[in-house]
Design an enzyme around this catalytic site. Structure first.
Site, PDB file in Angstrom:
ATOM      1  N   SER A   1     -11.186   1.783   5.199  1.00  0.00           N
ATOM      2  CA  SER A   1     -11.177   2.493   3.918  1.00  0.00           C
ATOM      3  C   SER A   1     -11.789   1.590   2.843  1.00  0.00           C
ATOM      4  O   SER A   1     -11.778   0.376   2.972  1.00  0.00           O
ATOM      5  CB  SER A   1      -9.744   2.874   3.555  1.00  0.00           C
ATOM      6  OG  SER A   1      -8.903   1.746   3.609  1.00  0.00           O
TER       7      SER A   1
ATOM      8  N   CYS B   1       0.830  -1.216   0.000  1.00  0.00           N
ATOM      9  CA  CYS B   1       0.000   0.000   0.000  1.00  0.00           C
ATOM     10  C   CYS B   1       0.859   1.258   0.000  1.00  0.00           C
ATOM     11  O   CYS B   1       0.330   2.365  -0.130  1.00  0.00           O
ATOM     12  CB  CYS B   1      -0.931   0.019   1.207  1.00  0.00           C
ATOM     13  SG  CYS B   1      -1.745  -1.538   1.507  1.00  0.00           S
TER      14      CYS B   1
ATOM     15  N   HIS C   1      -9.016   4.705  -0.869  1.00  0.00           N
ATOM     16  CA  HIS C   1      -7.699   4.080  -0.761  1.00  0.00           C
ATOM     17  C   HIS C   1      -7.465   3.129  -1.931  1.00  0.00           C
ATOM     18  O   HIS C   1      -7.493   1.911  -1.773  1.00  0.00           O
ATOM     19  CB  HIS C   1      -7.610   3.342   0.582  1.00  0.00           C
ATOM     20  CG  HIS C   1      -6.281   2.718   0.885  1.00  0.00           C
ATOM     21  ND1 HIS C   1      -5.087   3.174   0.364  1.00  0.00           N
ATOM     22  CD2 HIS C   1      -5.955   1.659   1.686  1.00  0.00           C
ATOM     23  CE1 HIS C   1      -4.092   2.409   0.824  1.00  0.00           C
ATOM     24  NE2 HIS C   1      -4.597   1.494   1.622  1.00  0.00           N
TER      25      HIS C   1
ATOM     26  N   LYS D   1     -10.021   7.001   4.289  1.00  0.00           N
ATOM     27  CA  LYS D   1     -11.387   6.587   4.613  1.00  0.00           C
ATOM     28  C   LYS D   1     -12.415   7.183   3.663  1.00  0.00           C
ATOM     29  O   LYS D   1     -13.331   6.487   3.217  1.00  0.00           O
ATOM     30  CB  LYS D   1     -11.708   7.007   6.060  1.00  0.00           C
ATOM     31  CG  LYS D   1     -13.143   6.789   6.473  1.00  0.00           C
ATOM     32  CD  LYS D   1     -13.455   5.308   6.613  1.00  0.00           C
ATOM     33  CE  LYS D   1     -14.948   5.046   6.723  1.00  0.00           C
ATOM     34  NZ  LYS D   1     -15.624   5.038   5.410  1.00  0.00           N
TER      35      LYS D   1
END
Lengths: 134, 382
Positions: B207, B83, B330, B326
């Protein structure tokens, strides 16, 4: 999990085969080439007692691929008596009865199955301790 | 080493882009950034992406995007750090410009998640964790964060409702961001009633799965000072074990602490100098743990910052100022670049209703996995 990968990790998953660092004497699980505590390279094989306690837990409602048929199920971080921590499923217990600090012991169970004709993956799960540690 | 500045930014709205493929989204973001920078070509393109292979069967997206945007021939490659792929691509772009190898470099973060179905995405995200000793046991990425949140609540005597302020703040800010996935505020009651994913993590702690692309254009300060929108004052990476169970202390994000401290030292600032913080709030628990390890709250007290006068736009430390992970969304490998685009907006006074008044120093932190790769960038206004 591929068949060779399953085979390579079998001793860890079937019997928590671990190491003790020859330099700092800490237990290491899963085995590594370099001690995560002191960076020494020499270790000796050992077996863990399989006893520990629940450090944290969660109930999985949305399971990853391959685990859908088992949902919901309870996952935990288990702090083993010898020091290392593992991520594992809890078994033989209702989710609402799980508590942080609960004593647990390792059992060998089916983890997942890769389709009707695929291999079955066995490994460790933890259940509430049946007897107090000797 | 040359100082590096950002001369252009671009982004697509984060949403479920049913009508656009990865290459189209990347094209839209890169073209917007090139137009913003007033350039027609660049020396290199670095693409931050995590899941193109796992979810789309498509690796090799560096060359793919370079060709698709009409720049066949330039240097291009994909950069992956779960990520944190977006921030990792930015760091590679920085290496290229700071070292003098290239002058004008494009960094694009892009992710296409909604071409796959739910359990495939769940499994894809779990590739950021330890396959042999976490994922093979049946845990998901949400599940790993749930283990952290449960322990945090237990150890520091915190209730689930105390985390609500992070989600409320994110949605409040996202409501004013036309590029956010969710553009409507939520109430604390909405948070409390949300459906459970892996208890104690519910839908409002988490998210969303989404698509998006963002791009920034880098250049050396010397020669581009007049066109600079922001200076990169610091860029720092730190790592920790992939598996949470291997951490020194699961409730301390050591890599956040290390990465933040390195970044503060590079920028010659302290945490109190930071005017806004784009935190990696993939889950509310990650916001709390990040605020602690980055030096904004004592251990076990990060969750106490989940109130308006702390993290709101006019608070002590505004976070997730354009909605965060959020509410803006994401799109995993793109997130790190969105954060930079948003910090630049704040530093150039372009953040609209969410403008942090007088913002001079903005920090963005992008986390790979449950804390195994942490990349911190600190930007300064011109």
């Amino acid at each position: 999990m591929s068949i060779p990968r399953n085979w390579r990790t079998r001793q860890q998953r079937y019997s928590l085969k671990a190491e003790v660092c020859n330099t700092c004497n800490k237990h290491i699980f899963p085995p590594r080439d370099v001690c995560p505590h002191c960076a020494a390279e020499k270790q000796s094989w050992t077996n863990l007692s399989g006893q520990g306690e629940v450090f944290s837990y969660t109930t999985m409602y949305n399971a990853p691929a391959g685990f859908e048929e088992y949902a919901p199920y309870t996952m935990a971080l288990v702090k083993l008596a010898e020091g290392p921590m593992v991520t594992a499923q809890l078994t033989d217990v209702d989710a609402q009865d799980v508590k942080i600090g609960m004593p647990v012991e390792m059992v060998t169970r089916k983890l997942s199955q890769e389709g009707e004709e695929g291999q079955i993956l066995y490994g460790y799960k933890f259940r509430p301790m049946l007897r107090e540690a000797a | 080493m040359r100082d590096v500045v950002i001369i252009g930014v671009g982004q697509t709205r984060v949403e479920e882009h049913w009508g656009k493929s990865l290459r189209h989204m990347a094209h839209d973001a890169v073209m917007a950034a090139m137009k913003d920078a007033g350039i027609e070509t660049a020396d290199a393109l670095y693409v931050g992406n995590m899941l193109s292979g796992e979810l789309g069967g498509q690796e090799h997206v560096g060359a793919l995007v370079a060709d698709f945007i009409g720049l066949r021939g330039i240097e291009a490659m994909k950069v992956e750090a779960a990520c944190a792929s977006g921030a990792a691509a930015l760091r590679v772009g920085m290496f290229a410009v700071a070292s003098g190898i290239h002058d004008v470099v494009m960094v694009c973060g892009v992710e296409k998640m909604t071409d796959a179905v739910g359990d495939e995405v769940t499994s894809g995200l779990a590739t950021a964790a330890d396959q042999e000793y976490e994922v093979s046991q049946g845990i998901s990425f949400v599940g790993l964060n749930a283990l952290l949140m449960r322990r945090y609540m237990h150890q520091f005597d915190v209730k689930h409702e105390h985390f609500a302020g992070f989600a409320v703040n994110a949605h409040k800010n996202g409501a004013n961001n036309p590029n956010a996935m969710f553009q409507s505020p939520i109430k604390a009651e909405t948070y409390l009633r949300a459906s459970m994913i892996a208890d104690p993590i519910n839908l409002m702690d988490s998210s969303p799965v989404c698509d998006g692309a963002a791009c920034v254009i880098l250049a050396p300060a010397d020669g581009y000072r007049a066109r600079a929108k922001a200076h990169i004052l610091a860029s720092a990476v730190a790592t920790d074990s992939l598996a949470i169970h291997d951490r020194r202390d699961p409730l301390t994000l050591d890599a956040v602490a290390l990465s933040s401290q390195k970044a503060y030292a590079q920028a010659r600032i302290t945490p109190t100098d930071v005017d806004l913080f784009e935190v990696h709030d993939a889950f509310t628990i990650m916001a709390a743990l990040s605020l602690e390890a980055a030096g904004f709250a004592p251990r076990g007290r990060g969750v106490c910052m989940a109130v308006d006068n702390e993290i709101g736009i006019e608070g002590r430390l505004p976070i997730s100022t354009m909605g965060g992970l959020k509410s803006r969304g994401h799109p995993v490998g793109a997130t790190g670049v969105y954060q930079i685009v948003e910090v630049v907006a704040q530093l150039t006074g372009q953040a609209g209703k969410n403008q942090v008044q007088g913002a001079r120093i903005g920090m963005a932190q992008n986390i790979g996995g449950s804390g195994a790769t942490v990349i911190t960038h600190i930007l300064g206004g011109v």
